[in-house]
Design an enzyme around this catalytic site. Structure first.
Site, mmCIF file in Angstrom:
data_model
loop_
_atom_site.group_PDB
_atom_site.id
_atom_site.type_symbol
_atom_site.label_atom_id
_atom_site.label_comp_id
_atom_site.label_asym_id
_atom_site.label_seq_id
_atom_site.Cartn_x
_atom_site.Cartn_y
_atom_site.Cartn_z
ATOM 1 N N ASP A 151 0.861 -1.186 0.000
ATOM 2 C CA ASP A 151 0.000 0.000 0.000
ATOM 3 C C ASP A 151 0.902 1.242 0.000
ATOM 4 O O ASP A 151 1.883 1.318 0.739
ATOM 5 C CB ASP A 151 -0.894 -0.014 1.253
ATOM 6 C CG ASP A 151 -2.011 1.020 1.173
ATOM 7 O OD1 ASP A 151 -3.180 0.638 1.227
ATOM 8 O OD2 ASP A 151 -1.696 2.228 1.067
ATOM 9 N N ILE A 152 0.553 2.210 -0.839
ATOM 10 C CA ILE A 152 1.392 3.415 -0.996
ATOM 11 C C ILE A 152 1.418 4.273 0.277
ATOM 12 O O ILE A 152 2.375 5.010 0.516
ATOM 13 C CB ILE A 152 0.895 4.230 -2.230
ATOM 14 C CG1 ILE A 152 1.981 5.114 -2.784
ATOM 15 C CG2 ILE A 152 -0.350 5.034 -1.914
ATOM 16 C CD1 ILE A 152 1.666 5.660 -4.184
ATOM 17 N N ASN A 175 -12.603 -3.104 3.038
ATOM 18 C CA ASN A 175 -13.647 -2.081 3.049
ATOM 19 C C ASN A 175 -14.573 -2.391 1.873
ATOM 20 O O ASN A 175 -14.158 -2.253 0.721
ATOM 21 C CB ASN A 175 -13.023 -0.693 2.927
ATOM 22 C CG ASN A 175 -12.063 -0.409 4.067
ATOM 23 O OD1 ASN A 175 -12.308 -0.787 5.208
ATOM 24 N ND2 ASN A 175 -10.958 0.249 3.757
ATOM 25 N N GLN A 207 -14.428 2.003 1.206
ATOM 26 C CA GLN A 207 -13.737 1.546 -0.007
ATOM 27 C C GLN A 207 -13.576 2.719 -0.977
ATOM 28 O O GLN A 207 -14.574 3.263 -1.458
ATOM 29 C CB GLN A 207 -14.508 0.396 -0.687
ATOM 30 C CG GLN A 207 -13.759 -0.161 -1.892
ATOM 31 C CD GLN A 207 -14.470 -1.344 -2.557
ATOM 32 O OE1 GLN A 207 -15.626 -1.647 -2.235
ATOM 33 N NE2 GLN A 207 -13.797 -1.991 -3.480
ATOM 34 N N HIS A 262 -10.088 -5.527 -2.761
ATOM 35 C CA HIS A 262 -8.740 -5.712 -2.201
ATOM 36 C C HIS A 262 -8.837 -5.899 -0.704
ATOM 37 O O HIS A 262 -9.673 -5.298 -0.041
ATOM 38 C CB HIS A 262 -7.833 -4.528 -2.541
ATOM 39 C CG HIS A 262 -8.388 -3.195 -2.133
ATOM 40 N ND1 HIS A 262 -9.337 -2.541 -2.884
ATOM 41 C CD2 HIS A 262 -8.146 -2.415 -1.052
ATOM 42 C CE1 HIS A 262 -9.651 -1.408 -2.286
ATOM 43 N NE2 HIS A 262 -8.943 -1.306 -1.164
ATOM 44 N N PHE A 263 -7.965 -6.728 -0.202
ATOM 45 C CA PHE A 263 -7.871 -6.965 1.234
ATOM 46 C C PHE A 263 -6.585 -6.320 1.737
ATOM 47 O O PHE A 263 -5.530 -6.486 1.127
ATOM 48 C CB PHE A 263 -7.852 -8.473 1.532
ATOM 49 C CG PHE A 263 -9.204 -9.112 1.369
ATOM 50 C CD1 PHE A 263 -9.734 -9.341 0.106
ATOM 51 C CD2 PHE A 263 -9.949 -9.474 2.465
ATOM 52 C CE1 PHE A 263 -10.981 -9.920 -0.057
ATOM 53 C CE2 PHE A 263 -11.205 -10.045 2.322
ATOM 54 C CZ PHE A 263 -11.718 -10.271 1.053
ATOM 55 N N HIS A 264 -6.708 -5.607 2.827
ATOM 56 C CA HIS A 264 -5.534 -5.003 3.479
ATOM 57 C C HIS A 264 -4.967 -6.034 4.460
ATOM 58 O O HIS A 264 -5.720 -6.625 5.242
ATOM 59 C CB HIS A 264 -5.942 -3.773 4.292
ATOM 60 C CG HIS A 264 -6.541 -2.660 3.492
ATOM 61 N ND1 HIS A 264 -5.868 -1.494 3.222
ATOM 62 C CD2 HIS A 264 -7.762 -2.517 2.906
ATOM 63 C CE1 HIS A 264 -6.638 -0.686 2.507
ATOM 64 N NE2 HIS A 264 -7.798 -1.281 2.306
HETATM 65 P P1 5GP Z 1 -9.629 1.343 0.338
HETATM 66 O O1 5GP Z 1 -9.948 2.575 1.127
HETATM 67 O O2 5GP Z 1 -10.237 1.382 -1.052
HETATM 68 O O3 5GP Z 1 -9.959 0.076 1.088
HETATM 69 O O4 5GP Z 1 -8.068 1.313 0.219
HETATM 70 C C1 5GP Z 1 -7.384 1.772 -0.899
HETATM 71 C C2 5GP Z 1 -5.913 1.720 -0.564
HETATM 72 O O5 5GP Z 1 -5.180 1.848 -1.765
HETATM 73 C C3 5GP Z 1 -5.448 2.845 0.368
HETATM 74 O O6 5GP Z 1 -4.918 2.303 1.563
HETATM 75 C C4 5GP Z 1 -4.404 3.596 -0.461
HETATM 76 O O7 5GP Z 1 -3.301 4.014 0.302
HETATM 77 C C5 5GP Z 1 -4.017 2.576 -1.516
HETATM 78 N N1 5GP Z 1 -3.635 3.169 -2.791
HETATM 79 C C6 5GP Z 1 -4.314 4.121 -3.488
HETATM 80 N N2 5GP Z 1 -3.694 4.414 -4.638
HETATM 81 C C7 5GP Z 1 -2.591 3.619 -4.686
HETATM 82 C C8 5GP Z 1 -1.539 3.476 -5.640
HETATM 83 O O8 5GP Z 1 -1.481 4.122 -6.690
HETATM 84 N N3 5GP Z 1 -0.582 2.560 -5.353
HETATM 85 C C9 5GP Z 1 -0.592 1.822 -4.201
HETATM 86 N N4 5GP Z 1 0.404 0.969 -4.016
HETATM 87 N N5 5GP Z 1 -1.568 1.948 -3.284
HETATM 88 C C10 5GP Z 1 -2.554 2.834 -3.525
#
Ligand code: 5GP
Ligand code: ZN
Length: 138
Positions: free
Chosen positions: A30-31, A86, A93, A99-101
């Site tokens: 995750d970035i 999420n 989300q 995606h799973f964290h």
């Molecule tokens: P969500 O809130 O959809 O469950 O989580 C999305 C996740 O994707 C966030 O934790 C965010 O930091 C990560 N993310 C968003 N854009 C990018 C990207 O371009 N590259 C990477 N590696 N992670 C990303």
């Protein structure tokens, strides 16, 4: 071609720190990590959420989650990890590609999970019935 950022990461059109991939799944850093080593595990196909995923895909995702979890323990000296998803925007989300964290954890790392509530009298019974009835319709 859709403009999903995770599809682009999986297609390697956008760079990421990939840690694992197989025929069905792709895992990368995750970035903006909650803790260092925070990984996202995604299906390679563009699937929006858990309900849209077929059982095989879900099994493949869980297989990858298990591998990554072990690697976080072995390679990052993580004592534990959280697996979170999420599901849809109201749940947080942001990227509409399932995606799973996987968040590595260490004792006293300061991460506080969600606050919990209590049921009012009779409420748990009504709620469990609603969910059971909905399950019977599936
Ligand atoms: P969500 O809130 O959809 O469950 O989580 C999305 C996740 O994707 C966030 O934790 C965010 O930091 C990560 N993310 C968003 N854009 C990018 C990207 O371009 N590259 C990477 N590696 N992670 C990303
Ligand atoms: Zn996608």
């Amino acid at each position: 071609m859709n403009d999903c950022i995770f599809c682009k990461i999986i297609a390697k059109e956008i760079t990421s720190y990939k840690v694992y991939e197989d025929k069905y799944t792709f895992a990368f850093l995750d970035i903006s990590p909650v803790n260092p080593g925070h990984i996202l595990v995604t299906p390679k196909n563009h699937i929006k959420n858990i309900e849209e995923a077929d059982e095989k895909t879900l099994c493949q995702i869980m297989r990858t989650i298990k591998k990554i979890g072990k690697a976080l323990k072995d390679g990052m000296k993580a004592e534990s990890y959280n697996v979170m998803e999420n599901n849809d925007p109201i749940a947080g989300q942001i990227i509409p590609h399932l995606h799973f964290h996987i968040i590595p954890r260490k004792k006293d790392d300061g991460l506080i999970l969600w606050p919990q509530k209590e049921y009012n009298k009779g409420e748990a019974e009504k709620i469990s019935e609603k969910i059971k009835n909905a399950l019977h319709k599936n």
